[in-house]
Design a protein around this motif. Structure first.
Motif, PDB file in Angstrom:
ATOM      1  N   ILE A  94       0.843  -1.190   0.000  1.00  0.00           N
ATOM      2  CA  ILE A  94       0.000   0.000   0.000  1.00  0.00           C
ATOM      3  C   ILE A  94       0.881   1.242   0.000  1.00  0.00           C
ATOM      4  N   ARG A  95       0.648   2.142  -0.942  1.00  0.00           N
ATOM      5  CA  ARG A  95       1.379   3.403  -1.033  1.00  0.00           C
ATOM      6  C   ARG A  95       0.452   4.531  -0.597  1.00  0.00           C
ATOM      7  N   MET A  96       0.903   5.316   0.362  1.00  0.00           N
ATOM      8  CA  MET A  96       0.048   6.371   0.912  1.00  0.00           C
ATOM      9  C   MET A  96       0.882   7.589   1.281  1.00  0.00           C
ATOM     10  N   ALA A  97       0.202   8.661   1.689  1.00  0.00           N
ATOM     11  CA  ALA A  97       0.902   9.875   2.093  1.00  0.00           C
ATOM     12  C   ALA A  97       0.127  10.579   3.195  1.00  0.00           C
ATOM     13  N   ILE A  98       0.862  11.355   3.963  1.00  0.00           N
ATOM     14  CA  ILE A  98       0.273  12.173   5.023  1.00  0.00           C
ATOM     15  C   ILE A  98       0.573  13.627   4.681  1.00  0.00           C
ATOM     16  N   VAL A 127      -4.122   9.339   8.102  1.00  0.00           N
ATOM     17  CA  VAL A 127      -3.553   9.238   6.752  1.00  0.00           C
ATOM     18  C   VAL A 127      -4.601   9.762   5.771  1.00  0.00           C
ATOM     19  N   ASN A 128      -4.241  10.737   4.960  1.00  0.00           N
ATOM     20  CA  ASN A 128      -5.252  11.406   4.136  1.00  0.00           C
ATOM     21  C   ASN A 128      -5.030  11.321   2.631  1.00  0.00           C
ATOM     22  N   GLU A 129      -4.103  10.469   2.205  1.00  0.00           N
ATOM     23  CA  GLU A 129      -3.926  10.273   0.754  1.00  0.00           C
ATOM     24  C   GLU A 129      -3.421   8.864   0.492  1.00  0.00           C
ATOM     25  N   PHE A 130      -4.146   8.141  -0.380  1.00  0.00           N
ATOM     26  CA  PHE A 130      -3.747   6.792  -0.761  1.00  0.00           C
ATOM     27  C   PHE A 130      -3.519   6.766  -2.272  1.00  0.00           C
ATOM     28  N   TYR A 131      -2.354   6.261  -2.676  1.00  0.00           N
ATOM     29  CA  TYR A 131      -2.008   6.227  -4.097  1.00  0.00           C
ATOM     30  C   TYR A 131      -2.538   4.966  -4.773  1.00  0.00           C
ATOM     31  N   ASP A 132      -2.018   3.840  -4.396  1.00  0.00           N
ATOM     32  CA  ASP A 132      -2.473   2.588  -4.983  1.00  0.00           C
ATOM     33  C   ASP A 132      -2.062   1.419  -4.097  1.00  0.00           C
ATOM     34  N   THR A 133      -2.629   0.262  -4.394  1.00  0.00           N
ATOM     35  CA  THR A 133      -2.272  -0.972  -3.705  1.00  0.00           C
ATOM     36  C   THR A 133      -1.924  -2.011  -4.757  1.00  0.00           C
ATOM     37  N   GLN A 134      -0.774  -2.650  -4.591  1.00  0.00           N
ATOM     38  CA  GLN A 134      -0.342  -3.699  -5.508  1.00  0.00           C
ATOM     39  C   GLN A 134      -0.418  -5.036  -4.794  1.00  0.00           C
ATOM     40  N   PHE A 135      -1.195  -5.955  -5.363  1.00  0.00           N
ATOM     41  CA  PHE A 135      -1.323  -7.290  -4.792  1.00  0.00           C
ATOM     42  C   PHE A 135      -0.337  -8.227  -5.481  1.00  0.00           C
ATOM     43  N   SER A 136       0.293  -9.077  -4.701  1.00  0.00           N
ATOM     44  CA  SER A 136       1.313  -9.972  -5.248  1.00  0.00           C
ATOM     45  C   SER A 136       1.307 -11.305  -4.505  1.00  0.00           C
ATOM     46  N   VAL A 137       2.164 -12.199  -4.976  1.00  0.00           N
ATOM     47  CA  VAL A 137       2.299 -13.525  -4.374  1.00  0.00           C
ATOM     48  C   VAL A 137       3.737 -13.692  -3.909  1.00  0.00           C
ATOM     49  N   ALA A 138       3.916 -14.069  -2.664  1.00  0.00           N
ATOM     50  CA  ALA A 138       5.254 -14.191  -2.097  1.00  0.00           C
ATOM     51  C   ALA A 138       6.082 -15.258  -2.811  1.00  0.00           C
ATOM     52  N   GLU A 139       5.442 -16.355  -3.190  1.00  0.00           N
ATOM     53  CA  GLU A 139       6.149 -17.471  -3.837  1.00  0.00           C
ATOM     54  C   GLU A 139       6.048 -17.400  -5.359  1.00  0.00           C
ATOM     55  N   HIS A 140       6.081 -16.200  -5.896  1.00  0.00           N
ATOM     56  CA  HIS A 140       5.886 -16.027  -7.345  1.00  0.00           C
ATOM     57  C   HIS A 140       6.899 -16.823  -8.159  1.00  0.00           C
ATOM     58  N   ASN A 141       8.165 -16.769  -7.804  1.00  0.00           N
ATOM     59  CA  ASN A 141       9.200 -17.447  -8.590  1.00  0.00           C
ATOM     60  C   ASN A 141       9.013 -18.961  -8.589  1.00  0.00           C
ATOM     61  N   ASN A 142       8.669 -19.522  -7.449  1.00  0.00           N
ATOM     62  CA  ASN A 142       8.456 -20.966  -7.372  1.00  0.00           C
ATOM     63  C   ASN A 142       7.225 -21.381  -8.175  1.00  0.00           C
ATOM     64  N   ILE A 143       6.176 -20.560  -8.107  1.00  0.00           N
ATOM     65  CA  ILE A 143       4.971 -20.862  -8.877  1.00  0.00           C
ATOM     66  C   ILE A 143       5.253 -20.752 -10.372  1.00  0.00           C
ATOM     67  N   LEU A 144       6.062 -19.754 -10.751  1.00  0.00           N
ATOM     68  CA  LEU A 144       6.403 -19.578 -12.167  1.00  0.00           C
ATOM     69  C   LEU A 144       7.132 -20.805 -12.708  1.00  0.00           C
ATOM     70  N   LYS A 145       8.007 -21.390 -11.899  1.00  0.00           N
ATOM     71  CA  LYS A 145       8.720 -22.602 -12.327  1.00  0.00           C
ATOM     72  C   LYS A 145       7.740 -23.740 -12.609  1.00  0.00           C
ATOM     73  N   THR A 146       6.729 -23.845 -11.757  1.00  0.00           N
ATOM     74  CA  THR A 146       5.712 -24.874 -11.955  1.00  0.00           C
ATOM     75  C   THR A 146       4.946 -24.635 -13.253  1.00  0.00           C
ATOM     76  N   VAL A 147       4.597 -23.383 -13.510  1.00  0.00           N
ATOM     77  CA  VAL A 147       3.863 -23.033 -14.718  1.00  0.00           C
ATOM     78  C   VAL A 147       4.725 -23.273 -15.959  1.00  0.00           C
ATOM     79  N   GLN A 148       6.015 -22.960 -15.877  1.00  0.00           N
ATOM     80  CA  GLN A 148       6.923 -23.188 -17.002  1.00  0.00           C
ATOM     81  C   GLN A 148       7.028 -24.676 -17.342  1.00  0.00           C
ATOM     82  N   LYS A 149       7.057 -25.516 -16.293  1.00  0.00           N
ATOM     83  CA  LYS A 149       7.104 -26.962 -16.537  1.00  0.00           C
ATOM     84  C   LYS A 149       5.833 -27.430 -17.243  1.00  0.00           C
TER      85      LYS A 149
END
Length: 234
Positions: A44-48, A136-158
């Protein structure tokens, strides 16, 4: 991890072609796989912001809210390395006076940005509410991700590699040719003008709903991979 989808784009060339393809008769196939996963991290990216006639007053207010926000982050088990509080920025603010046609000093605007990475996405709406209540009075954006992205990508590549192998076998069978040895393989397309032949694609299964709180839905993240393989044929 949810619902692996595999499909293949098939390329066929029985004559010599330009680029990195061999001169001998061959098949050029693309294997593809996709996997839908529920995100488990939210950045989460925000500003005060505060504006006062004196810089010191605005800074004091901003720092107070920042301290509260960092305290809230720790209560939500956000670790130190996932808390990034930037230095403050100061901007002189002016307003236009229509009567005098002059710019008049309106105070100093002080702002500080804060980035937080939450590892428990289910607590995302609670965290937002707590931050708003803290000031906190300003929110820019929120980026959702997966912690095990690299390991999952290997599975998908296989899975994509397996799909390419199946595509080559099916295409060779359809053209009544014998599939030979593998000539080359890459995760990037080759520099060739060959037009792809698209095999009938499997229907993608609907993702399960992923409601986070009553007013938020993080949805799913699609992780995909492609592999390009060239086989000799006889």
């Amino acid at each position: 991890m949810k619902k692996l989808l595999a499909s293949a784009l098939l390329f066929c060339s029985l004559t010599a072609t330009a680029g990195s393809l061999p001169e001998a008769p061959h098949l050029y196939v693309q294997g593809q796989a996709k996997l839908q996963v529920k995100p488990d991290r939210a950045t989460i990216r925000m500003a005060i912001n505060d504006q006062q006639m004196q810089v010191a007053d605005a800074k004091r207010n901003v720092d107070a809210v920042m301290a509260k926000a960092i305290g809230i982050a720790k209560k939500f088990n956000i670790i130190e390395k996932d808390i990034h509080a930037e230095q403050l920025n100061v901007y002189r603010q002016n307003t236009y006076n229509r009567e005098t046609n002059q710019q008049e000093f309106a105070g100093f605007r002080v702002t500080r940005t804060l980035n937080l990475t939450l590892s428990d996405v289910d607590k995302y709406p609670e965290l937002l509410q707590a931050l708003v209540e803290a000031g906190v009075n300003e929110f820019y954006d929120t980026q959702f991700s997966v912690a095990e992205h690299n390991n999952i990508l290997k599975t998908v590549q296989k899975a994509a590699i397996k799909d390419a192998k199946l595509a080559a076998k099916e295409l060779a069978k359809d053209f009544d040719v014998k599939l030979g040895k593998l000539y080359s393989v890459s995760f990037a397309p080759m520099d060739t003008p060959v037009v792809p032949f698209l095999r009938a694609q499997a229907k993608m299964m609907d993702a399960e709903s992923s409601n986070v709180g009553n007013a938020y839905n993080t949805g799913y993240i699609t992780i995909d991979a492609q592999v390009y393989a060239v086989y000799f044929i006889d």
